[in-house]
Design an enzyme around this catalytic site. Structure first.
Site: not given
Length: 131
Positions: A20, A28, A98
């Protein structure tokens, strides 16, 4: 031999070992893999397999309680963003920059590298429980 589900032995083992709140990244082809994080490379050619194909396969085999995406996907890859939201249904999404995403990937159990070559086609899947 397994009859159905995840056939990639490395990913199958990874899924079986998750607890958990453990996290895995679907990446990518260009996302950097932090030192010390296991990389499972399934990339064959540019675009194959796609980020969405791998995400779809994992959704079938994994309890996911949260998905993390780079907020840049909302503007710079609207099609993938739409596809992710359709696939995960009501699973909560957290958005980070990002740069934050790359930092968070250091905590992942593994990064699955796809052949995807579109921007920000990456996600962090946080493992849930089925009970």
């Amino acid at each position: 031999m397994k009859k159905k589900g995840m056939l990639n032995s490395h990913i199958s083992k990874l899924l079986s070992d998750l607890g958990h709140t453990d996290q895995i990244v679907i990446a990518d082809a260009g996302l950097p893999v932090p030192e010390g994080v296991k990389k499972i490379d399934v990339a064959l050619t540019s675009g194959t397999p796609s980020f969405i194909e791998v995400l779809n396969a994992l959704i079938d085999d994994m309890v996911i309680e949260e998905v993390t995406l780079a907020q840049e996907i909302k503007v710079d890859n609207t099609e993938k963003h739409k596809q992710v939201k359709e696939l995960i249904n009501d699973t909560p999404i957290t958005y980070v920059t990002h740069e934050q995403f790359k930092s968070l990937s250091k905590q992942a159990k593994a990064i699955i590298r796809t052949g995807e070559t579109t921007p920000y086609a990456n996600c962090i899947l946080r493992s849930g429980v089925f009970f």
